[in-house]
Design a protein around this motif. Structure first.
Motif, PDB file in Angstrom:
ATOM      1  N   UNK A 115       0.838  -1.203   0.000  1.00 48.73           N
ATOM      2  CA  UNK A 115       0.000   0.000   0.000  1.00 48.73           C
ATOM      3  C   UNK A 115       0.870   1.250   0.000  1.00 48.73           C
ATOM      4  N   UNK A 116       1.852   1.286   0.883  1.00 45.65           N
ATOM      5  CA  UNK A 116       2.726   2.460   1.003  1.00 45.65           C
ATOM      6  C   UNK A 116       3.495   2.708  -0.287  1.00 45.65           C
ATOM      7  N   UNK A 117       4.002   1.640  -0.899  1.00 42.64           N
ATOM      8  CA  UNK A 117       4.757   1.779  -2.149  1.00 42.64           C
ATOM      9  C   UNK A 117       3.840   2.242  -3.277  1.00 42.64           C
ATOM     10  N   UNK A 118       2.646   1.660  -3.365  1.00 39.40           N
ATOM     11  CA  UNK A 118       1.707   2.033  -4.427  1.00 39.40           C
ATOM     12  C   UNK A 118       1.284   3.491  -4.329  1.00 39.40           C
ATOM     13  N   UNK A 119       0.845   3.896  -3.146  1.00 40.62           N
ATOM     14  CA  UNK A 119       0.379   5.269  -2.962  1.00 40.62           C
ATOM     15  C   UNK A 119       1.507   6.260  -3.245  1.00 40.62           C
ATOM     16  N   UNK A 120       2.708   5.936  -2.808  1.00 44.69           N
ATOM     17  CA  UNK A 120       3.850   6.818  -3.035  1.00 44.69           C
ATOM     18  C   UNK A 120       4.158   6.928  -4.528  1.00 44.69           C
ATOM     19  N   UNK A 121       4.226   5.775  -5.211  1.00 43.22           N
ATOM     20  CA  UNK A 121       4.536   5.771  -6.645  1.00 43.22           C
ATOM     21  C   UNK A 121       3.483   6.559  -7.417  1.00 43.22           C
ATOM     22  N   UNK A 122       2.231   6.307  -7.105  1.00 46.07           N
ATOM     23  CA  UNK A 122       1.146   6.956  -7.843  1.00 46.07           C
ATOM     24  C   UNK A 122       1.117   8.459  -7.604  1.00 46.07           C
ATOM     25  N   UNK A 123       1.397   8.896  -6.392  1.00 41.86           N
ATOM     26  CA  UNK A 123       1.432  10.335  -6.137  1.00 41.86           C
ATOM     27  C   UNK A 123       2.582  10.984  -6.904  1.00 41.86           C
ATOM     28  N   UNK A 124       3.751  10.351  -6.852  1.00 39.30           N
ATOM     29  CA  UNK A 124       4.928  10.908  -7.519  1.00 39.30           C
ATOM     30  C   UNK A 124       4.719  11.028  -9.027  1.00 39.30           C
ATOM     31  N   UNK A 125       4.166   9.960  -9.647  1.00 38.66           N
ATOM     32  CA  UNK A 125       4.073   9.954 -11.109  1.00 38.66           C
ATOM     33  C   UNK A 125       2.734  10.453 -11.644  1.00 38.66           C
ATOM     34  N   UNK A 126       1.874  10.882 -10.741  1.00 38.55           N
ATOM     35  CA  UNK A 126       0.653  11.579 -11.163  1.00 38.55           C
ATOM     36  C   UNK A 126       0.808  13.089 -11.003  1.00 38.55           C
ATOM     37  N   UNK A 127       1.577  13.520  -9.982  1.00 41.01           N
ATOM     38  CA  UNK A 127       1.605  14.940  -9.636  1.00 41.01           C
ATOM     39  C   UNK A 127       3.000  15.579  -9.672  1.00 41.01           C
ATOM     40  N   UNK A 128       4.045  14.832  -9.334  1.00 46.82           N
ATOM     41  CA  UNK A 128       5.394  15.421  -9.311  1.00 46.82           C
ATOM     42  C   UNK A 128       6.080  15.239 -10.664  1.00 46.82           C
ATOM     43  N   UNK A 129       6.062  14.015 -11.167  1.00 48.45           N
ATOM     44  CA  UNK A 129       6.636  13.722 -12.484  1.00 48.45           C
ATOM     45  C   UNK A 129       5.551  13.067 -13.350  1.00 48.45           C
ATOM     46  N   UNK A 130       4.541  13.824 -13.756  1.00 44.78           N
ATOM     47  CA  UNK A 130       3.441  13.228 -14.527  1.00 44.78           C
ATOM     48  C   UNK A 130       3.911  12.688 -15.870  1.00 44.78           C
ATOM     49  N   UNK A 131       3.310  11.576 -16.271  1.00 48.80           N
ATOM     50  CA  UNK A 131       3.646  10.949 -17.542  1.00 48.80           C
ATOM     51  C   UNK A 131       2.721  11.501 -18.628  1.00 48.80           C
ATOM     52  N   UNK A 132       2.578  10.805 -19.750  1.00 46.72           N
ATOM     53  CA  UNK A 132       1.695  11.302 -20.808  1.00 46.72           C
ATOM     54  C   UNK A 132       0.271  11.429 -20.285  1.00 46.72           C
ATOM     55  N   UNK A 133      -0.549  12.161 -21.011  1.00 41.23           N
ATOM     56  CA  UNK A 133      -1.875  12.534 -20.522  1.00 41.23           C
ATOM     57  C   UNK A 133      -2.723  11.321 -20.146  1.00 41.23           C
ATOM     58  N   UNK A 134      -2.742  10.291 -20.999  1.00 39.74           N
ATOM     59  CA  UNK A 134      -3.543   9.093 -20.717  1.00 39.74           C
ATOM     60  C   UNK A 134      -3.038   8.380 -19.475  1.00 39.74           C
ATOM     61  N   UNK A 135      -1.714   8.183 -19.384  1.00 39.52           N
ATOM     62  CA  UNK A 135      -1.159   7.476 -18.233  1.00 39.52           C
ATOM     63  C   UNK A 135      -1.364   8.256 -16.948  1.00 39.52           C
ATOM     64  N   UNK A 136      -1.289   9.589 -17.024  1.00 35.69           N
ATOM     65  CA  UNK A 136      -1.521  10.394 -15.831  1.00 35.69           C
ATOM     66  C   UNK A 136      -2.948  10.194 -15.316  1.00 35.69           C
ATOM     67  N   UNK A 137      -3.916  10.148 -16.246  1.00 33.43           N
ATOM     68  CA  UNK A 137      -5.311   9.926 -15.838  1.00 33.43           C
ATOM     69  C   UNK A 137      -5.460   8.548 -15.180  1.00 33.43           C
ATOM     70  N   UNK A 138      -4.840   7.527 -15.790  1.00 26.13           N
ATOM     71  CA  UNK A 138      -4.902   6.178 -15.224  1.00 26.13           C
ATOM     72  C   UNK A 138      -4.274   6.153 -13.841  1.00 26.13           C
TER      73      UNK A 138
END
Length: 210
Positions: free
Chosen positions: A43-66
């Motif tokens: 849980x901790x790893x998932x939430x951390x990864x998702x926050x980082x790559x959704x908001x700090x280092x966002x990926x392409x538009x589709x992946x960011x939404x996912x």
């Protein structure tokens, strides 16, 4: 579907969809059994990864939404852990120690993933995602045997998780293949199969006990 970009898109959508379904089923089963369905470190790893790559280092538009959808669902799973996990660990840990362990692990997970991202220039989160997916597969098996029952877990959760991993593995094998990613992909799929095998054993045992 002659365009290779189309295949990559299919893999991306398949990965996103099956992991979304995995998280939804974990949430549903968690409320049904009043038990958390994902181990704390995962849980901790998932939430951390998702926050980082959704908001700090966002990926392409589709992946960011996912990724944002994953993050929202994982927050619900996190809340389930804090509610049901506290009751499950009551005989081992005080409330203060339980919450301290969780938030320390969350902080370390976040900082570790952020540091790996920056140190290895992995700004798409590829290596950290594959490492923690492998870790999660192993932890699900550990949770099953630690509890000794199917609370918070189901065969459909395991199958959808494996399918999400399969789509991600195919995409990276075709387009971004490295020896490390290949090893991590194969190992994760192997552990997912092992998890499914043991779940079937538990189901069989429960049927025979009726």
């Amino acid at each position: 579907m002659n365009n290779p970009v189309d295949l990559l898109l299919v893999c991306q959508l398949g990965m996103g969809l099956f992991w979304i379904l995995t998280y939804i089923l974990i949430i549903k089963r968690g409320f049904q059994d009043k038990a958390y369905g994902m181990p704390m470190v995962a849980i901790c790893a998932n939430v951390s990864w998702e926050f980082i790559f959704a908001f700090i280092y966002p990926q392409n538009d589709l992946q960011q939404k996912i990724t944002i959808i994953w993050f929202v669902l994982d927050i619900v799973i996190l809340i389930q852990y804090l509610i049901y996990g506290r009751k499950e660990f009551k005989k081992y840990l005080s409330n203060k120690l339980f919450y301290a362990c969780f938030f320390i692990t969350l902080g370390i997970s976040f900082l570790t993933i952020l540091a790996i991202t920056q140190e290895f220039n992995d700004y798409e989160g590829i290596y950290t995602a594959f490492f923690q997916n492998l870790m999660m597969s192993g932890l699900f098996i550990s949770l099953l045997f630690w509890r000794g029952n199917l609370n918070g877990q189901s065969l459909s959760i395991a199958i959808f998780k494996m399918l999400g991993t399969l789509f991600a593995s195919v995409a990276f094998f075709i387009y971004f293949r490295t020896s490390l990613i290949t090893i991590l992909s194969v190992a994760t799929l192997l552990y997912d199969w092992i998890y499914i095998f043991f779940l079937c054993k538990f189901y069989s045992r429960r049927i025979k006990a009726r």
